[in-house]
Enzyme design. Structure first.
Site, PDB file in Angstrom:
ATOM      1  N   HIS A 122      10.805   4.477  -7.111  1.00 58.76           N
ATOM      2  CA  HIS A 122      10.389   3.627  -5.991  1.00 58.76           C
ATOM      3  C   HIS A 122       9.752   2.363  -6.596  1.00 58.76           C
ATOM      4  CE1 HIS A 122       7.836   2.521  -2.500  1.00 58.76           C
ATOM      5  NE2 HIS A 122       8.680   3.231  -1.778  1.00 58.76           N
ATOM      6  N   ASP A 199       4.638  10.694  -9.304  1.00 56.74           N
ATOM      7  CA  ASP A 199       4.608  10.184  -7.934  1.00 56.74           C
ATOM      8  C   ASP A 199       5.058  11.328  -7.025  1.00 56.74           C
ATOM      9  OD1 ASP A 199       5.306   9.213  -5.454  1.00 56.74           O
ATOM     10  OD2 ASP A 199       6.408   7.477  -6.197  1.00 56.74           O
ATOM     11  N   GLN A 202       7.016  12.207  -2.163  1.00 62.33           N
ATOM     12  CA  GLN A 202       8.069  12.928  -1.449  1.00 62.33           C
ATOM     13  C   GLN A 202       8.119  14.417  -1.800  1.00 62.33           C
ATOM     14  OE1 GLN A 202       9.750  11.628   0.989  1.00 62.33           O
ATOM     15  NE2 GLN A 202       9.376   9.449   0.688  1.00 62.33           N
ATOM     16  N   LYS A 225       2.701  10.794   4.831  1.00 59.11           N
ATOM     17  CA  LYS A 225       3.995  11.460   4.646  1.00 59.11           C
ATOM     18  C   LYS A 225       3.855  12.985   4.745  1.00 59.11           C
ATOM     19  CE  LYS A 225       5.796   7.807   1.671  1.00 59.11           C
ATOM     20  NZ  LYS A 225       6.839   7.081   2.407  1.00 59.11           N
ATOM     21  N   CYS A 363      13.216   0.666  -0.926  1.00 63.79           N
ATOM     22  CA  CYS A 363      12.270   0.303  -2.001  1.00 63.79           C
ATOM     23  C   CYS A 363      12.722   0.855  -3.341  1.00 63.79           C
ATOM     24  CB  CYS A 363      10.849   0.766  -1.700  1.00 63.79           C
ATOM     25  SG  CYS A 363      10.180   0.055  -0.213  1.00 63.79           S
TER      26      CYS A 363
HETATM   27  N1  PMP Z   1       6.778   6.667  -3.859  1.00 68.05           N
HETATM   28  C1  PMP Z   1       7.749   7.235  -3.138  1.00 68.05           C
HETATM   29  C2  PMP Z   1       8.674   8.177  -3.806  1.00 68.05           C
HETATM   30  C3  PMP Z   1       7.870   6.947  -1.787  1.00 68.05           C
HETATM   31  O1  PMP Z   1       8.846   7.501  -1.072  1.00 68.05           O
HETATM   32  C4  PMP Z   1       6.948   6.056  -1.187  1.00 68.05           C
HETATM   33  C5  PMP Z   1       7.056   5.705   0.287  1.00 68.05           C
HETATM   34  N2  PMP Z   1       8.356   5.367   0.697  1.00 68.05           N
HETATM   35  C6  PMP Z   1       5.944   5.510  -1.979  1.00 68.05           C
HETATM   36  C7  PMP Z   1       5.888   5.841  -3.300  1.00 68.05           C
HETATM   37  C8  PMP Z   1       4.926   4.575  -1.420  1.00 68.05           C
HETATM   38  O2  PMP Z   1       4.106   5.251  -0.534  1.00 68.05           O
HETATM   39  P1  PMP Z   1       3.041   4.464   0.361  1.00 68.05           P
HETATM   40  O3  PMP Z   1       3.802   3.364   1.039  1.00 68.05           O
HETATM   41  O4  PMP Z   1       2.531   5.487   1.302  1.00 68.05           O
HETATM   42  O5  PMP Z   1       1.997   3.946  -0.559  1.00 68.05           O
END
Ligand code: PMP
Length: 404
Positions: A122, A199, A202, A225, A363
């Protein structure tokens, strides 16, 4: 017994309609809906407890502080950290990673030092390191992947050098659904004396996570999430690491004493929590974690696995269907394109049928480049989704396909 009807009743939004159609919410990778108990935790605390935490001698402040710190304990238990000193509250995964990137690079990295990330990361696992690269001349190395969406473990092992200072890798891909073998990847990094930031944005909503079992040095996730509120997240760090790292932001709460000559910093975890924390959010996050714990993370994982298997098999019957991400270990995310229908057109038309999916690069533009596409349509399932909803999705895709 996994009682999906009862579970769905906990989420009032699931019974609303959009465009006169029952809502089919399949955008859980972006954010999840909230059970009643989470929303009520927020209103209850505002109505009956609200006061700033840590600083007050008065009754309400102490009660708010107790709730806030009890939430830290709930998070600790949920990911099986050793101590609440290892639980830093942040605004979310993004802030957790930025905190770590900034603090780690500042204190542990010099020009020429290397951080390893993966092709499927991401942007929040890439851009913070690029900011540090621009500031300090550190180098970013990238783990490649195969066409099924699995990281190449041999190539990963080859990336280590005496300059490698950190590995930053996602537990589960938000695009491909790949569940990366982070436990093995951490063991490999440790064999080189290198710590790992996982990270977990997910993974935490979909499977039992045990940071001690993984032996992760750092682990980040977002509350929203995992059925919790927006604006609150977690950075877990091993205490011996967090002790060594400098603060990220300065301000109230994170200090022991301040004079114009010298400031000393507060102990863990407060050293990393400058300013008023989102103490209402942390209470609600703890409620969300209690909620999923009561259902059972293993039960949730089994339910979502069944849904994903069903959806993969159902969607593959659709003519022109291309699914991105066929890893052996796959979470409840399905990215796809059909024929030459643009992802945005597919998403927009599915929306008209009441089906909420995400479209675009998610992203993860470097991953899109690797796949040779601009974007995908992504359906991502949560604990409340049903096979009937997958049937509606499949019928919707078929209907949109016929229009083109
Ligand atoms: N890492 C991953 C794998 C994600 O899916 C996301 C959210 N799409 C993020 C980081 C960022 O999370 P947040 O916008 O809640 O900070």
């Amino acid at each position: 017994m996994y009682n999906i009807e009862l579970i769905r009743e906990d989420f009032p939004i699931l019974s609303r309609e959009v465009y006169g159609k029952p809502l089919v919410y399949l955008d859980n990778g972006a954010t999840t809906q909230k059970p009643r108990c989470v929303v009520e935790a927020i209103t209850n605390e505002y109505y009956s407890v609200n006061a700033n935490v840590h600083r007050g001698v008065h009754f309400l402040s102490q009660q708010a502080t107790e709730l806030h710190e009890a939430s830290r304990e709930t998070v600790r238990r949920f990911i099986n950290a050793r101590s609440t000193n290892e639980i830093i509250f942040t605004r979310g995964t993004t802030e957790s990673i930025n905190l770590l990137a900034s603090s780690f690079a500042e204190s542990q990295m010099q020009a020429g030092d290397e951080v390893i990330v993966s092709t499927m990361e991401h942007h929040s696992d890439i851009v913070p390191w690029q900011l540090q690269a621009a500031k300090r001349g550190i180098v970013i190395k990238v783990i490649p992947m195969n066409d099924k969406g699995e990281l190449l473990q041999d190539a990963y092992k080859q990336l280590f050098s005496e300059k490698t200072k950190l590995v930053c890798v996602m537990h589960v891909s938000n695009v491909l659904g790949t569940v990366n073998p982070v436990k093995e990847m951490i063991a490999e990094a440790h064999a080189h004396g290198v710590p790992v930031l996982v990270d977990g944005a997910q993974s935490v909503p979909h499977m039992k996570v045990d940071v001690q079992d993984l032996d992760a040095d750092f682990f980040a996730f977002s509350g929203h999430k995992v059925y919790g509120p927006t604006g609150v997240g977690v950075l877990y760090g091993k205490e011996e690491w967090l002790d060594k790292l400098p603060p990220y932001q300065g301000g109230g709460e994170m200090i022991q004493s301040v004079s114009f000559e010298k400031t000393t910093f507060n102990e863990l975890p407060f050293k990393f929590e400058a300013g008023t924390p989102d103490y209402i959010g942390t209470t609600a996050l703890a409620k969300a974690l209690d909620y999923v714990t009561a259902i059972g993370m293993d039960q949730i994982a089994a339910h979502e696995h069944e849904l994903t298997q069903y959806a993969m098999q159902r969607l593959k019957q659709i003519e022109g269907m291309r699914i991105f991400g066929e890893a052996e270990h796959k979470s409840s995310v399905i990215s796809f394109l059909v024929g030459n229908i643009h992802h945005l057109d597919m998403g927009t038309l599915l929306d008209r049928l009441g089906i909420a999916v995400r479209t675009g690069h998610h992203c993860a533009q470097p991953l899109m480049q690797r796949l040779g596409i601009e974007g995908t349509v992504r359906a991502s399932f949560g604990l409340y989704n049903t096979k009937e909803e997958i049937d509606i999705l499949a019928a919707g895709i078929e209907r949109v396909s016929r229009m083109f």
